[in-house]
Design an enzyme around this catalytic site. Structure first.
Site, PDB file in Angstrom:
ATOM      1  CB  VAL A 159      -3.137  -5.298  -3.628  1.00 36.10           C
ATOM      2  CG1 VAL A 159      -3.025  -4.593  -4.973  1.00 36.10           C
ATOM      3  CG2 VAL A 159      -4.008  -4.495  -2.675  1.00 36.10           C
ATOM      4  CE  LYS A 211      -8.041  -3.543  -0.402  1.00 36.93           C
ATOM      5  NZ  LYS A 211      -7.900  -2.264   0.303  1.00 36.93           N
ATOM      6  CG  ASP A 213      -6.287   4.041   7.867  1.00 34.84           C
ATOM      7  OD1 ASP A 213      -5.754   4.616   8.840  1.00 34.84           O
ATOM      8  OD2 ASP A 213      -5.936   2.916   7.469  1.00 34.84           O
ATOM      9  CB  SER A 238      -1.830  -8.802   2.335  1.00 30.97           C
ATOM     10  OG  SER A 238      -0.772  -8.922   3.272  1.00 30.97           O
ATOM     11  N   GLY A 239      -3.273  -6.245   3.275  1.00 28.78           N
ATOM     12  CA  GLY A 239      -3.601  -5.331   4.352  1.00 28.78           C
ATOM     13  C   GLY A 239      -4.754  -5.866   5.155  1.00 28.78           C
TER      14      GLY A 239
END
Length: 818
Positions: free
Chosen positions: A89, A104, A197, A83-84
């Site tokens: 995901v 995702k 990023d 996870s983010g």
């Protein structure tokens, strides 16, 4: 926000991202209340680490139930990967594709239909992209309050993990990975998406050594609603984004990539701080003029590599590389050895599997850096109707296709002037021989009512075999989209890939485009009268479309030619040229002609470093643009960089072999390098192409004069039909003093009327040996000529004056002294 609050916020974000945390630094200077909160965060971090190490399918709650959906649409979800900040995901099975995929899931707030539609639109756009550094996206859809992105399943460790296991990379490894990342990020930019990023934990290394740039969750479209919020990881963010709050750009992605490569080489960051406030302060100091970050000088780090990375992370975005492709070219020049050479990696028992949204770019290229660029000619298409503007459509299609294809590094596309001058009644082999190409693109185009149809065919010259063909149809209002579509498909067929630049739609006004095409045709004739005609056509085009960047660049180029606008004061011509070049640049930063015009403006202001930078950018953006290389060659000659000038001029000739202008670029570079016999050969070659070409006779005369063949020089000067300083100088050298003074009288009469020609008069006095009078007129020239007499440094006509201290003073005045 207070510094302590910033530190706590950064720790929380690091836990979400899985970024390593320096707990000692985080606890420095915090209050007792915040220290207790940090302890809770530390406990949470430990739980998160354990959770990330669970094998796929092991994610269950305390009751034994899985914490992921069993199905997502047609996909059967088999386990959670990670996870983010932007979503979770999962591993899944796609029965339609009959393969394992990654899913995702991005949560969407109620009422955020626009955001979900944007994610789906971008996902489906990127699903068309194939690139070795880009994860393939198969589908995007929304179900209830989540958007799902179905994509390729990628396995391997991140660069961050590799750094933690093995320490910094060596220069060779950094170059190899850096090249792959440049290609992948350029692909994203060409698709119209910023990453925002780029960092070590967002790059995965596959078992074969290839790298995949991932997690575009922070990305935004280049042509969409780009906001100025500083999304991304602070240590990698460009200072103009982090500190000044400016919008993210391609150059801010260049900065982030530069930071990553710096980190790979050294194991540290170019700008470090214990808190966000300290990081802001560090960047602000550099923006105010403090020394820019520099790589540690080390024998294992090549100086050129260090210089490239330092340019990439320059605090001033205008001094950075314009594109990651430009950075990649510099890295490629340093790189030796095969691409994709794998390096040892340590993979944990449970390999990290990463699949995230990535942006695409260009077609997968099977070509290698060492392969010779393919040489093709794009001939004017046959017209299949009797429309009144058919000639403009025919020529406009050729020019549009050529301009787009010139942006590819791996192609050498013959320029418009040559393809329009070749006799199409010749056989394909004869055309190929004349243009020096191995393949020819031809076709048909016509309009029926409101529809434009075209057929494109790629033919091999050697046996006239058809290698590729495609048919196209567009509404007449979108006719210019045919150029883009054909160019993209042709590039795919030729497997060019790599460095195509994003090109903006030139104009939506077809009438403005027709005027621009006619203006370019006039400008190609290379005479002052035709240049003035071109100016009128460009200005009419701008009346119809004020945002037509190419037309603004054309206007700038004409105003920079003093012979084209003899009745306009030099300062006013420069003002108009500067405004037009700036306008073109603001409308389309990817336009080579805009940067070339800006370079010429800088030259007139004797800002040689800025001019060189803009010419380099112009060539980066249009490596196949012959005219840009011609201008750069002349500029290099005037600064005494003769070998470089000849090299650039020869490339221009290869790109435009039937253009007397391109041939004369070589002749001029050779003449300034004082290689007169070779220059004469090229001048005669230009005359074979155009018996009346004025620049050829002018250069011949100058060459003859320097070889002491004064009668031949004077004969060639007289063909030009007007008195010049060169003619008077030749008379003086030939001992024909009376004729030389007659030329002075004519030139002084002209000077009294319009204040033009002071440099010509100085030339004649130089030939007569009247040094003081020569300097008197040189001083007037320096006062009335915009940019000054930049031929000072190299023109042989000034040789009699070079030993005089006054000449050295003039050279220094214009920054031309050695």
């Amino acid at each position: 926000m207070a510094a302590n609050e910033q530190s706590i916020t950064e720790v929380a974000a690091a836990i979400l991202d899985g970024t390593p945390i320096d707990w000692s630094a985080a606890e420095t200077g915090v209050s007792e209340e915040d220290r207790a909160l940090l302890e809770e965060l530390r406990l949470l971090c430990g739980v998160a680490d354990v959770h990330r190490q669970l094998p796929p399918g092991a994610e269950q709650d305390g009751t034994g139930r899985k914490d992921h959906p069993e199905f997502w649409g047609r996909l059967r979800v088999t386990g959670r990967v990670g996870s983010g900040t932007f979503g979770d995901v999962y591993r899944a099975w796609d029965p339609r594709l009959d393969r394992e995929v990654a899913l995702k899931l991005i949560p969407i707030k109620t009422g955020s239909d626009r955001r979900s539609a944007e994610i789906i639109r971008e996902g489906r756009l990127l699903a068309r992209v194939r690139h070795p550094g880009v994860v393939a996206i198969y589908d995007a859809e929304q179900i209830e309050s989540q958007v799902g992105l179905c994509m390729e399943f990628v396995e391997g460790p991140t660069l961050q993990q590799r750094l933690e296991q093995k320490g910094p990379f060596n220069a060779s490894e950094t170059l190899e990975i850096g090249l792959q990342l440049c290609d992948a990020l350029a692909a994203a930019h060409d698709a119209g998406v910023l990453h925002r990023d780029v960092k070590a934990s967002n790059v995965v290394v596959k078992p074969d050594g290839r790298v995949v740039l991932m997690d575009f969750g922070a990305g935004r479209r280049l042509d969409g609603d780009v906001t100025a919020d500083p999304t991304g990881t602070p240590l990698y963010l460009a200072p103009e984004v982090l500190v000044q709050g400016l919008e993210a750009t391609i150059r801010s992605d260049v900065y982030s990539l530069g930071v990553l490569l710096y980190y790979m080489l050294t194991g540290s960051y170019p700008v470090t701080a214990r808190s966000l406030s300290e990081l802001h302060e560090a960047h602000q100091q550099r923006l105010k003029g403090s020394p820019a970050p520099r790589l540690p000088r080390h024998p294992d780090i090549p100086a050129r590599l260090a210089a490239s990375l330092e340019r990439a992370i320059d605090p001033d975005p205008t001094r950075r590389y314009l594109t990651v492709a430009a950075l990649g070219r510099d890295l490629r020049a340093l790189h030796k050895g095969p691409r994709w050479r794998s390096w040892p990696v340590v993979v944990s028992a449970t390999a990290l599997v990463v699949a995230v949204l990535v942006a695409g770019g260009m077609l997968l290229s099977a070509r290698t850096a060492s392969r010779e660029p393919v040489r093709i000619a794009i001939l004017p298409f046959a017209i299949t109707d009797d429309q009144s503007d058919s000639d403009v459509i025919r020529e406009g299609t050729a020019r549009g296709l050529i301009a787009r294809m010139q942006a590819y590094d791996n192609a050498r596309v013959i320029s418009t002037a040559s393809v329009l001058s070749v006799d199409t009644n010749l056989s394909l082999k004869e055309i190929g021989a004349r243009l020096g190409v191995s393949a020819v693109l031809t076709g048909r185009i016509g309009r029926s009512g409101d529809v434009v149809s075209a057929e494109a065919r790629l033919l091999r010259v050697s046996d006239e075999r058809m290698l590729w063909s495609e048919e196209y149809s567009r509404p007449a209002s979108e006719m210019l989209d045919l150029h883009r579509a054909i160019a993209v498909d042709l590039a795919e067929e030729l497997r060019l890939g790599g460095d195509e630049r994003r090109q903006q739609w030139p104009t939506h006004n077809l009438q403005a485009h027709a005027l621009y095409v006619r203006g370019q045709a006039a400008l190609d004739k290379f005479t002052p009268r035709d240049a003035r005609t071109a100016l009128q056509l460009f200005e009419r085009a701008l009346e119809l479309d004020p945002d037509y960047a190419q037309a603004h660049a054309g206007v700038a180029r004409v105003y920079l030619d003093a012979n084209a606008v003899p009745n306009l004061a030099g300062a006013e011509a420069l003002r108009r040229a500067t405004a037009s070049a700036a306008r073109a640049m603001s409308l389309d930063q990817w336009l080579p002609e805009a940067h070339s015009a800006a370079a010429a403006v800088h030259s007139t202001q004797t800002n040689w470093a800025a001019a060189d930078r803009e010419y380099q950018i112009a060539i980066d953006l249009g490596p196949g643009n012959a005219v840009v290389r011609e201008h750069y060659a002349r500029w290099l000659s005037l600064l005494g960089r003769h070998d470089e000038a000849v090299a650039q001029a020869r490339v221009a000739e290869l790109l435009d072999p039937l253009s007397p202008r391109a041939v004369m670029a070589v002749a001029s570079a050779l003449r300034f390098g004082r290689r007169y016999e070779e220059a004469i050969g090229y001048a005669h070659k230009a005359l074979d192409l155009d018996r009346g070409h004025p620049a050829a006779y002018h250069n011949l005369a100058l060459d003859y004069q320097e070889l002491g063949r004064f009668d031949e020089a004077i004969e060639a000067y007289l063909r030009l039909g007007r008195p010049t300083g060169n003619l008077g100088h030749a008379y003086a050298q030939a001992g024909r003093t009376r004729e030389a003074r007659a030329v002075i009288a004519q030139l002084e009469e002209r000077y009294a009327k319009d204040r033009l020609g002071a440099g010509d008069i100085a030339q004649v006095y130089s030939g007569l040996g009247e040094i003081d009078r020569a300097f008197e007129w040189l001083e007037r020239w320096s006062q009335t000529s915009v940019g000054g007499p930049i031929t000072f440094k190299v023109a042989p006509v000034w040789d009699p004056l070079r030993s005089d201290p006054r000449f050295t003073t003039l050279l220094k005045k214009y920054g031309l002294a050695d």
